[in-house]
Design a protein around this motif. Sequence first.
Motif, mmCIF file in Angstrom:
data_model
loop_
_atom_site.group_PDB
_atom_site.id
_atom_site.type_symbol
_atom_site.label_atom_id
_atom_site.label_comp_id
_atom_site.label_asym_id
_atom_site.label_seq_id
_atom_site.Cartn_x
_atom_site.Cartn_y
_atom_site.Cartn_z
ATOM 1 N N ASP A 125 69.660 120.390 44.051
ATOM 2 C CA ASP A 125 69.496 119.192 45.349
ATOM 3 C C ASP A 125 68.773 119.311 45.271
ATOM 4 O O ASP A 125 67.099 120.352 44.908
ATOM 5 C CB ASP A 125 70.411 120.592 45.837
ATOM 6 N N ALA A 126 68.140 117.906 46.075
ATOM 7 C CA ALA A 126 66.526 117.903 46.118
ATOM 8 C C ALA A 126 67.102 117.522 47.712
ATOM 9 O O ALA A 126 67.948 116.234 48.165
ATOM 10 C CB ALA A 126 66.041 116.419 45.370
ATOM 11 N N VAL A 127 65.622 117.230 48.338
ATOM 12 C CA VAL A 127 65.509 117.040 50.075
ATOM 13 C C VAL A 127 64.951 115.584 49.744
ATOM 14 O O VAL A 127 63.920 115.225 49.646
ATOM 15 C CB VAL A 127 64.641 118.051 51.371
ATOM 16 N N THR A 128 65.868 114.775 50.593
ATOM 17 C CA THR A 128 65.360 113.403 50.601
ATOM 18 C C THR A 128 64.209 113.425 51.678
ATOM 19 O O THR A 128 63.688 114.242 52.397
ATOM 20 C CB THR A 128 65.950 112.650 51.193
ATOM 21 N N ASN A 180 64.380 111.686 54.587
ATOM 22 C CA ASN A 180 64.901 112.296 55.543
ATOM 23 C C ASN A 180 65.988 113.325 56.225
ATOM 24 O O ASN A 180 66.304 113.550 57.040
ATOM 25 C CB ASN A 180 65.687 110.518 55.799
ATOM 26 N N GLY A 181 64.729 114.093 55.107
ATOM 27 C CA GLY A 181 65.991 115.854 55.451
ATOM 28 C C GLY A 181 66.953 116.055 54.900
ATOM 29 O O GLY A 181 67.520 117.146 54.848
ATOM 30 N N LEU A 182 67.668 114.707 54.334
ATOM 31 C CA LEU A 182 69.527 114.846 53.297
ATOM 32 C C LEU A 182 68.650 115.763 52.473
ATOM 33 O O LEU A 182 68.103 115.704 51.409
ATOM 34 C CB LEU A 182 70.024 113.985 53.595
ATOM 35 N N ILE A 183 69.910 116.131 51.946
ATOM 36 C CA ILE A 183 70.165 117.111 50.538
ATOM 37 C C ILE A 183 71.258 116.212 49.260
ATOM 38 O O ILE A 183 72.038 115.173 50.100
ATOM 39 C CB ILE A 183 70.931 117.992 50.386
ATOM 40 N N ALA A 184 69.995 115.060 48.397
ATOM 41 C CA ALA A 184 70.901 114.631 47.692
ATOM 42 C C ALA A 184 71.025 115.393 45.939
ATOM 43 O O ALA A 184 70.218 116.404 45.846
ATOM 44 C CB ALA A 184 70.456 113.106 47.582
ATOM 45 N N LYS A 185 72.399 114.873 45.481
ATOM 46 C CA LYS A 185 72.077 115.366 44.000
ATOM 47 C C LYS A 185 71.348 115.064 42.581
ATOM 48 O O LYS A 185 70.968 113.535 43.382
ATOM 49 C CB LYS A 185 73.888 115.088 43.108
ATOM 50 N N LYS A 186 69.806 115.628 42.135
ATOM 51 C CA LYS A 186 69.482 114.648 41.429
ATOM 52 C C LYS A 186 69.989 114.881 39.814
ATOM 53 O O LYS A 186 69.536 116.551 39.678
ATOM 54 C CB LYS A 186 68.325 115.190 41.961
ATOM 55 N N GLU A 187 70.057 114.490 38.605
ATOM 56 C CA GLU A 187 70.221 114.924 37.974
ATOM 57 C C GLU A 187 68.314 115.372 36.601
ATOM 58 O O GLU A 187 67.373 114.485 36.650
ATOM 59 C CB GLU A 187 70.907 113.485 36.756
ATOM 60 N N MET A 188 68.570 115.805 36.371
ATOM 61 C CA MET A 188 67.418 117.148 35.595
ATOM 62 C C MET A 188 67.811 117.162 34.118
ATOM 63 O O MET A 188 68.827 117.209 33.935
ATOM 64 C CB MET A 188 66.539 118.334 36.763
ATOM 65 N N THR A 189 66.817 117.259 33.209
ATOM 66 C CA THR A 189 66.347 117.388 31.970
ATOM 67 C C THR A 189 65.795 118.218 31.728
ATOM 68 O O THR A 189 63.986 117.954 31.791
ATOM 69 C CB THR A 189 66.680 116.032 31.318
ATOM 70 N N GLN A 190 65.421 119.631 31.222
ATOM 71 C CA GLN A 190 64.584 120.065 30.367
ATOM 72 C C GLN A 190 64.664 120.665 29.525
ATOM 73 O O GLN A 190 66.048 120.832 28.676
ATOM 74 C CB GLN A 190 64.600 121.691 31.346
ATOM 75 N N THR A 191 63.591 120.484 28.439
ATOM 76 C CA THR A 191 63.648 121.470 27.533
ATOM 77 C C THR A 191 63.262 122.899 27.365
ATOM 78 O O THR A 191 62.458 123.193 27.291
ATOM 79 C CB THR A 191 62.704 120.649 25.852
#
Length: 346
Positions: free
Chosen positions: A190-193, A195-206
């Motif tokens: 979950d990432a805060v935009t 304007n303060g809303l929460i959006a889904k964000k794809e992440m990749t970690q090694t």
Amino acid sequence: MGNPSELYYKILNISKDTSPKEIRAAYRTLVRQWHPDKHPASSKNEAEARFKAITEAYEALLDQQENGAAFGVRSNVDGKRDRIERTASASAGAGTGATGGVGGGRAPAMPRAQSEKTAPRTAPCTPAREFSKKVYSSTDIGEGGRAGRRAFAEFSSYVVRKAPPLERKVECTLEELCSGCKKEVKYTRDAVTKNGLIAKKEMTQTIRVKPGWKKGMKVTFEGMGDERPGCLPGDAVFTISERKHKVFKRKGNDLVLKAEVPLVSALTGWSFSFRLLGGEKMGFSFRDEVVFPGYEKVVAGEGMPVSGAADKGARGDLRVKFDVVFPKNLTDEQRLGLANILRGCA
């Protein structure tokens, strides 16, 4: 908490007997660390709040120490300084003077609220004036430090408020845990935009799995978990899990292999082979020894690597446990033959 100076020492992470020079050093270190321009949008609010509290604590403590020196300081028997609190009348009757920067002298003669109106000051750091509104005044100090407590409350709220960790499992084969590997892990946070809303964000970690890691091992990426408005980003925590192996079972740093031996082979001789986790072939032959139930063959140094050992080549053992398979039924003739053969065995 009735004494606001206790809050200031906590904000600057210094002790009560810290000298003015040490206070300035602590201040310089903290403002470099928490300058809002050095922080991304996700932590900018926290940085601004800390920056305000750090600046106000720094100025208040220097005021206390320097005014103590101006109006009288007496020493206790043990040599510690005992600062005499200034009074309103003493503050009003003191002289004025220019204020120095981070490393310079200050004008201890008047309360801050008065001096700021009548004498120009050089800010200890320009950004401090850009981001730091007055959280408390010298009047508040005389009234029990209510605003000082507000500064510390705003400061500490960001310290304790953190989004819950985002937890995921990373499954590894026994071969991967033996030799080590790189795992590319994809997850959604979950990432805060803006304007303060929460959006889904794809992440990749090694994740770099080191030889010998065990299930339950945790790998933490700080601040890479879910975000919540008004909170520090949570951590992304990945827990290593172990996929069941079709041949071996892990016991600590040892590998266990179970082998079934027919009764006739256990008594008369037997050979078998298998492959290790690295692909090497290993075999056993039994000619002059009898394999009995519970028999175990130990091969030193053929188990799992020992993670974190001083000796980089340290490994556990391979334990081959034999299970003798007895026949379910025997004919009368077979029973008689076995009895004749085994009667003389000790």
